[in-house]
Motif scaffolding. Structure first.
Motif, short mmCIF file in Angstrom:
data_model
loop_
_atom_site.label_atom_id
_atom_site.label_comp_id
_atom_site.label_asym_id
_atom_site.label_seq_id
_atom_site.Cartn_x
_atom_site.Cartn_y
_atom_site.Cartn_z
N GLN A 19 0.77 -1.13 0.13
CA GLN A 19 0.20 0.00 0.12
C GLN A 19 0.96 1.14 0.05
O GLN A 19 0.66 2.00 0.97
N SER A 20 1.54 1.62 -0.97
CA SER A 20 2.59 2.74 -1.33
C SER A 20 2.42 2.98 -2.72
O SER A 20 2.26 2.20 -3.73
N GLY A 21 2.74 4.46 -2.88
CA GLY A 21 2.65 4.82 -4.20
C GLY A 21 1.29 5.06 -4.57
O GLY A 21 0.22 4.90 -3.93
N PRO A 22 1.01 5.63 -6.01
CA PRO A 22 -0.36 6.14 -6.37
C PRO A 22 -1.49 5.00 -6.65
O PRO A 22 -0.73 3.85 -6.97
N LEU A 23 -2.45 5.21 -6.37
CA LEU A 23 -3.52 4.09 -6.36
C LEU A 23 -3.52 3.61 -7.78
O LEU A 23 -3.55 2.23 -7.91
N THR A 24 -3.39 4.43 -8.73
CA THR A 24 -3.48 3.54 -10.16
C THR A 24 -2.59 2.60 -10.36
O THR A 24 -2.61 1.66 -11.11
N ARG A 25 -1.20 3.12 -9.73
CA ARG A 25 -0.18 2.25 -10.15
C ARG A 25 -0.27 0.61 -9.37
O ARG A 25 0.00 -0.22 -9.91
N ARG A 26 -0.93 0.69 -8.12
CA ARG A 26 -1.06 -0.30 -7.46
C ARG A 26 -1.90 -1.31 -8.02
O ARG A 26 -1.92 -2.41 -8.29
N LEU A 27 -3.28 -0.61 -8.60
CA LEU A 27 -4.09 -1.29 -9.22
C LEU A 27 -3.65 -1.64 -10.59
O LEU A 27 -3.89 -3.06 -11.09
N GLY A 28 -2.75 -1.29 -11.27
CA GLY A 28 -2.06 -1.61 -12.61
C GLY A 28 -1.27 -2.89 -12.29
O GLY A 28 -1.53 -3.73 -13.18
N ALA A 29 -0.71 -2.91 -11.18
CA ALA A 29 0.18 -4.27 -11.00
C ALA A 29 -0.56 -5.23 -10.58
O ALA A 29 -0.17 -6.37 -10.91
N ALA A 30 -1.60 -5.15 -9.93
CA ALA A 30 -2.57 -5.91 -9.37
C ALA A 30 -3.30 -6.87 -10.57
O ALA A 30 -3.12 -7.98 -10.96
N LEU A 31 -3.64 -5.95 -11.75
CA LEU A 31 -4.23 -6.35 -12.94
C LEU A 31 -3.46 -7.20 -13.63
O LEU A 31 -3.70 -8.04 -14.29
N ASP A 32 -1.80 -6.75 -13.60
CA ASP A 32 -1.16 -7.41 -14.39
C ASP A 32 -0.85 -8.84 -14.04
O ASP A 32 -0.99 -9.70 -14.89
#
Length: 241
Positions: free
Chosen positions: A84-97
């Motif tokens: 839970q660090s960094g911009p939310l959209t970056r985290r969502l993108g990593a999870a989606l990958d």
């Protein structure tokens, strides 16, 4: 005199053998519907005898299918576990990958494994699949830093999880088009749009959106989406009057 060639087999512990059989079953279920896979197929893939499969799964294919589904579900749940660090959209993108990579890896078997599309589906398998959805939603709410989400925010997140599932299945039907990275970016945009629409009528969602958007870089997904969206209203100024 030539001596006979002897083949030695390493004896596996119970946990190792179960894991081996589950892995073999998952490899088959990944590309074929469970009803099309027999225990003989699993035994052959694992290079063991059919009686050995029954020894570890006395409930037969149904028990093995549920164990394989649970294993796949555990992997899917981990897809959304992101620091839970960094911009939310970056985290969502990593999870989606990770999620979309799992779908690609399991290919045609994704529907049968995780969408209840198999004739061997039961209330237990349905509960396993629903557990994946709930776990994914819980992870997303953690990323939103909302310990006690209200009904609107919970519904928004669960709606997005459903959209991710549906889009993944549709992409398989469309011969894996669009490319995975394009679908990932579109799903991130979809999350931002859903959050924005929810924030327009829900105070809790509005607070979440303000905090999340303030932490986004100007050249990130939220900024790009905002700049692409504004021109759509240029000929509809009356909507803002």
């Amino acid at each position: 005199m030539t001596g006979a060639v002897r083949t030695t087999y390493r004896r596996l512990g119970v946990a190792e053998r179960r894991a081996q059989l589950i892995s073999a079953a998952l490899g088959l279920f990944a590309h074929r519907a469970p009803e099309e896979v027999s225990l003989d197929d699993v035994a052959a893939a694992a290079e063991v005898s059919r009686p050995l499969v029954y020894r570890y799964f006395p409930g037969g294919k149904q028990q093995l299918y549920e164990a394989a589904l649970r294993s796949a579900a555990d992997d899917l749940e981990l897809c959304f576990a992101e620091p839970q660090s960094g911009p939310l959209t970056r985290r969502l993108g990593a999870a989606l990958d990770r999620y979309l990579g799992f779908v690609d890896e399991h290919d045609a078997g994704f529907s049968a494994l995780l969408q209840g599309g198999s004739v061997v589906g039961t209330s237990r398998t349905g509960a396993i699949v629903d557990g994946v959805r709930r776990a994914a939603a819980a992870q997303i709410l953690k990323h939103l830093s909302v310990p006690e989400p209200g009904p609107r925010l919970r519904m928004m997140v669960r709606t997005w999880i459903t959209a991710v599932e549906a889009a993944s299945l549709i992409r398989l039907d469309e011969e894996k088009q669009p490319p995975r990275d394009e679908l990932r970016d579109w799903l991130v945009d979809h999350f931002v749009a859903l959050l924005t629409a929810t924030a327009a009528s829900d105070a809790q969602a509005a607070e979440v959106a303000r905090a999340a958007f303030a932490a986004e870089p100007a050249d990130g997904p939220v900024g790009r989406l905002a700049r692409r969206t504004v021109p759509l209203f240029e000929d509809a100024g009356h909507l803002l009057s």
